[in-house]
Design an enzyme around this catalytic site. Structure first.
Site, mmCIF file in Angstrom:
data_model
loop_
_atom_site.group_PDB
_atom_site.id
_atom_site.type_symbol
_atom_site.label_atom_id
_atom_site.label_comp_id
_atom_site.label_asym_id
_atom_site.label_seq_id
_atom_site.Cartn_x
_atom_site.Cartn_y
_atom_site.Cartn_z
ATOM 1 N N PRO A 209 0.845 -1.208 0.000
ATOM 2 C CA PRO A 209 0.000 0.000 0.000
ATOM 3 C C PRO A 209 0.877 1.253 0.000
ATOM 4 O O PRO A 209 1.541 1.566 0.986
ATOM 5 C CB PRO A 209 -0.811 -0.128 1.292
ATOM 6 C CG PRO A 209 -0.023 -1.045 2.162
ATOM 7 C CD PRO A 209 0.733 -1.966 1.263
ATOM 8 N N ASP B 35 5.933 2.041 2.102
ATOM 9 C CA ASP B 35 4.985 0.961 2.358
ATOM 10 C C ASP B 35 4.274 1.265 3.681
ATOM 11 O O ASP B 35 4.889 1.241 4.744
ATOM 12 C CB ASP B 35 5.740 -0.366 2.434
ATOM 13 C CG ASP B 35 4.819 -1.572 2.515
ATOM 14 O OD1 ASP B 35 3.654 -1.404 2.926
ATOM 15 O OD2 ASP B 35 5.271 -2.691 2.183
ATOM 16 N N HIS B 36 2.971 1.532 3.605
ATOM 17 C CA HIS B 36 2.227 1.960 4.790
ATOM 18 C C HIS B 36 2.053 0.828 5.805
ATOM 19 O O HIS B 36 1.654 1.078 6.947
ATOM 20 C CB HIS B 36 0.859 2.504 4.374
ATOM 21 C CG HIS B 36 0.335 3.561 5.290
ATOM 22 N ND1 HIS B 36 0.981 3.941 6.445
ATOM 23 C CD2 HIS B 36 -0.787 4.320 5.228
ATOM 24 C CE1 HIS B 36 0.297 4.891 7.054
ATOM 25 N NE2 HIS B 36 -0.785 5.135 6.334
ATOM 26 N N ARG B 37 2.340 -0.415 5.419
ATOM 27 C CA ARG B 37 2.303 -1.507 6.383
ATOM 28 C C ARG B 37 3.444 -1.407 7.379
ATOM 29 O O ARG B 37 3.360 -1.929 8.496
ATOM 30 C CB ARG B 37 2.385 -2.852 5.660
ATOM 31 C CG ARG B 37 1.226 -3.167 4.727
ATOM 32 C CD ARG B 37 1.491 -4.426 3.952
ATOM 33 N NE ARG B 37 2.686 -4.312 3.113
ATOM 34 C CZ ARG B 37 3.195 -5.301 2.392
ATOM 35 N NH1 ARG B 37 2.583 -6.499 2.398
ATOM 36 N NH2 ARG B 37 4.263 -5.120 1.651
ATOM 37 N N ILE C 286 5.606 1.742 7.551
ATOM 38 C CA ILE C 286 5.933 3.137 7.894
ATOM 39 C C ILE C 286 4.655 3.953 8.014
ATOM 40 O O ILE C 286 3.799 3.913 7.121
ATOM 41 C CB ILE C 286 6.860 3.738 6.819
ATOM 42 C CG1 ILE C 286 8.168 2.949 6.764
ATOM 43 C CG2 ILE C 286 7.135 5.212 7.103
ATOM 44 C CD1 ILE C 286 8.992 3.221 5.542
#
Length: 446
Positions: free
Chosen positions: A240, A418-420, A422
């Protein structure tokens, strides 16, 4: 006559690499460094050059073979000297050009306009991609190669499992029967909701005859674009993406870089802004170690790295490749600039080795030499972030001390992460740290 067997040179840590093209043919007169074959891994393709000039007498492999370092490629008669080889090659190329010219001048037969195919009912449209038969998400896995025995493949077919979605635990990631059982159990254990049947699916692209609208020309994609396209699609779908935009004042840094140009040229080095950017990124990666990490394959653990290898997107005639500068934290800007120049030259000449494109922790994609203001770079998974650089420009910046506007050189930054792994706050902190490092060259050189 001196006959020599040509073997596959060092191609990195690979036990089995696919042969996707055999360029040389029996009887061909080749020069030193001419491409003999093209190999392909799951990340890139590479040409194997001829170590000597000569005439091809015998070829030991074909397209689809799997080879490794030391595998025989062909037999080469190296009795000819380089000048004779060049002369023969020029004569052959001239004859080829004459044949092609005659072929082009020959009258072309009229080709009837293709009839438009009748549209099929929606229920007859077959998907071009294979969706996951188990689970509620549709993923494109047409480009993944699965290694499994015939009995395991039969077992997977009986359960309706697409092997492209199964992680193998056997030697060299070979899929075992227990891996399929674990995959099925994991899918069955996933939470279910009442509206899962309404989940969106990806419909196949329509097949369109574009020639009905006007003249067209069809050209095949390069091997690099085919490979990078599949990887980019996977990375975009898997991670994401969030992109944080920022700007850095590099007025003083650019003045310092220009002042070092003379010394750099004496050492045969072209000192670019990218070398300074790499130093700044390493400093930021040390401060925010989540950016220098990767998710484990199962997504349950975060793997932190104590090394700092920085990749950079390199534009070549065949497409983008990402060479990696190793141990950036142990090098000064001149040493980094030297590595950048050597790797860029290899990339343009298609002479990069596999290991020179592996082991990256973070990637920089610079479009400053082309233009643009901001863009969203796609993360080079399994890395968790990538920095995009656009063209710098002079802008009026207000100075509260003097209460006047001053012309400053501003560099646009685009950080995708990567929002998973950071959070948005850390993404903003990372770009703020980069901005601080780039605006003060003294901090950068510490």
């Amino acid at each position: 006559m001196a006959i020599e067997k040509i073997l596959v040179p060092d191609i990195g840590n690979f036990d089995s690499v696919d042969v996707i093209e055999v360029i040389a043919k029996i009887g061909d007169v080749i020069k030193k460094d001419d491409s003999l074959i093209t190999l392909e891994t799951d990340k890139a393709s590479m040409d194997i050059p001829a170590p000597h000039a000569g005439t091809v007498k015998e070829i030991f492999l074909k397209v689809g073979d799997k080879i490794k370092q030391g595998s025989p490629i062909l037999m080469l008669d190296v009795g000819l000297d380089e000048k004779k080889v060049e002369t023969k090659t020029e004569i052959k190329e001239t004859k080829t050009e004459i044949k092609e010219t005659k072929k082009e001048e020959a009258p072309k037969a009229s080709i009837p306009e293709p009839s438009r195919p009748a549209p099929e009912p929606p229920q007859k449209i077959k998907p071009q991609h294979t969706p996951a038969p188990i689970g509620d998400s549709v993923v494109d896995a047409t480009n993944k190669k699965s290694h499994a025995s015939p009995s395991v493949r039969k077992f997977a077919r009986e359960l309706g499992v697409n092997l492209a979605f199964v992680q193998g635990s056997g030697p060299k990631n070979r899929i075992l029967e227990s891996d399929i059982q674990s995959y099925v159990k994991g899918e069955l254990a996933r939470p279910r909701t009442d509206n899962m049947g309404n989940a969106p699916t990806v419909i196949p692209m329509p097949i369109i005859d574009f020639s009905q609208y006007g003249e067209i020309e069809t050209k095949p994609l390069s091997k690099i674009k085919k490979l990078s396209g599949a990887n980019l699609h996977r990375n975009w779908v898997t991670a994401p993406h969030v992109t944080q935009f920022d700007e850095a004042d590099i007025t003083d840094l650019e003045a310092f870089r220009k002042s070092m140009q003379v010394d750099a040229e004496k050492k045969g080095v072209k000192l670019t802004l990218l070398a300074f950017l790499m130093k700044a990124c390493v400093n930021a990666l040390k401060t925010y170690p989540n950016f220098n990490a990767s998710l484990s394959a199962d997504g349950d653990q975060l793997i932190y790295k104590s090394y700092y290898n920085i990749g950079f997107a390199c534009d070549t005639p065949d497409g983008l490749v990402v060479p990696v500068v190793r141990d950036v934290h142990q090098k000064d800007v001149l040493a980094i600039a030297k590595d950048l120049g050597e790797l860029s030259a290899k990339a343009r000449e298609r002479k990069l080795k596999m290991e020179e494109m592996q082991g990256g922790c973070f990637t920089i994609s610079s479009l400053g030499g082309i233009g643009g203001t901001k863009f969203t770079p796609i993360i080079n998974c399994p890395e968790v972030a990538i920095l995009g650089i656009s063209r710098s420009s002079m802008e009026p910046i207000y100075d509260p001390k003097t209460k006047t506007f001053e012309a400053r050189l501003i560099l646009p930054l685009s950080l995708s992460y990567d929002h998973r792994v950071i959070d948005g706050a850390d993404g903003a902190r990372f770009t703020s740290h980069l901005r601080m490092m780039l605006s003060d060259v003294r901090r950068l050189l510490l």
